[in-house]
Design an enzyme around this catalytic site. Sequence first.
Site, short mmCIF file in Angstrom:
data_model
loop_
_atom_site.label_atom_id
_atom_site.label_comp_id
_atom_site.label_asym_id
_atom_site.label_seq_id
_atom_site.Cartn_x
_atom_site.Cartn_y
_atom_site.Cartn_z
N ASN A 1 63.17 -6.26 17.74
CA ASN A 1 62.63 -6.75 16.47
C ASN A 1 62.89 -5.77 15.32
O ASN A 1 62.29 -5.88 14.26
CB ASN A 1 61.12 -7.02 16.59
N HIS B 1 62.27 -2.53 15.41
CA HIS B 1 61.37 -1.38 15.29
C HIS B 1 62.11 -0.08 15.56
O HIS B 1 63.12 -0.04 16.27
CB HIS B 1 60.10 -1.54 16.15
N ASP C 1 58.16 9.68 19.78
CA ASP C 1 56.95 8.92 20.08
C ASP C 1 56.46 9.13 21.51
O ASP C 1 57.15 9.77 22.33
CB ASP C 1 57.20 7.41 19.82
N GLU D 1 56.57 -0.69 13.96
CA GLU D 1 56.76 -2.11 14.23
C GLU D 1 56.91 -2.87 12.91
O GLU D 1 56.65 -2.32 11.83
CB GLU D 1 55.53 -2.62 14.99
C1 GLP Z 1 60.82 1.68 22.70
C2 GLP Z 1 60.91 3.01 21.97
C3 GLP Z 1 61.95 2.98 20.88
C4 GLP Z 1 63.25 2.43 21.43
C5 GLP Z 1 63.03 1.01 21.89
C6 GLP Z 1 64.27 0.36 22.44
O1 GLP Z 1 59.95 0.78 22.14
N1 GLP Z 1 59.67 3.40 21.39
O2 GLP Z 1 62.12 4.31 20.38
O3 GLP Z 1 64.26 2.49 20.48
O4 GLP Z 1 62.05 1.04 22.91
O5 GLP Z 1 64.47 0.74 23.76
P1 GLP Z 1 65.76 0.43 24.61
O6 GLP Z 1 66.75 1.45 24.21
O7 GLP Z 1 65.31 0.58 26.03
O8 GLP Z 1 66.19 -0.95 24.28
#
Ligand code: GLP
Length: 240
Positions: free
Chosen positions: A136, A138, A67, A143
């Site tokens: 959440n 995602h 992404d 989402e």
């Molecule tokens: C973002 C990314 C996700 C990731 C999530 C959790 O929203 N788009 O791909 O898994 O954050 O991030 P973290 O690993 O910093 O908790």
Amino acid sequence: MLIRILKDYDAVSAYAADIITEVVKGNPSCVLGLATGSTPIGTYRKLIEEYRAGEVDFAQVRTYNLDEYYPMAPDHVQSYRHFMEEHLFRHINIVSENTHVPDGTAENPAAMCRDYDAAIRGAGGLDLQLLGIGRNGHIGFNEPGASLFASTHLTPLTENTIEANARFFSSPKEVPTHAVTMGMASILGARKILLLISGKDKHEALLRLYDDTVDPQCPATFLKLHPDVTVLADEEAYHG
Ligand code: GLP
């Protein structure tokens, strides 16, 4: 879905790096789907260590990231392209042209998304997709309410995600309101999936993986439909 609970973040990172290294050793020109966020940073650090120790060679590896924020310039410090350069690419012998991140500057995002999926297919598909998870549930930026059938697409971010990601920006107002993300169908198309879950914030999301329901309100549960998913979680995430 195989869920392994490991002692701590370091253990998750080391185990994940070993799985990725095995894939690369088995197929030096493999196609890796990569992820951003704080969770995979330790895994990338281990991969860099293994590369420096001469244990793994990325010369022919191709990568497609999950992404990117939209709109977002690739050289912005909070872009996922910048993240990947800083945390992995510039430290290993990967060929720049073989690394791909959705283009956060595309004038026609729908066309860019179609091209991105076509490029992944053209590369032979993803051998392994690395994933983190949102609080959440995602996945990428799929989402709650996400479609199981979506390929790469432009999507608005939820308030919850904007708030969670605000720590990387000087204020929540600066967090982009949209992102381009591989859809659940693109992710489930990978031959192997590796999901990393660390920290007590992710406890609720991890629990949703233990029952036998698939719930679009928790996109991570879609992963239960895939035949080869390994979840590596630390004790903090498990105990909450
Ligand atoms: C973002 C990314 C996700 C990731 C999530 C959790 O929203 N788009 O791909 O898994 O954050 O991030 P973290 O690993 O910093 O908790």
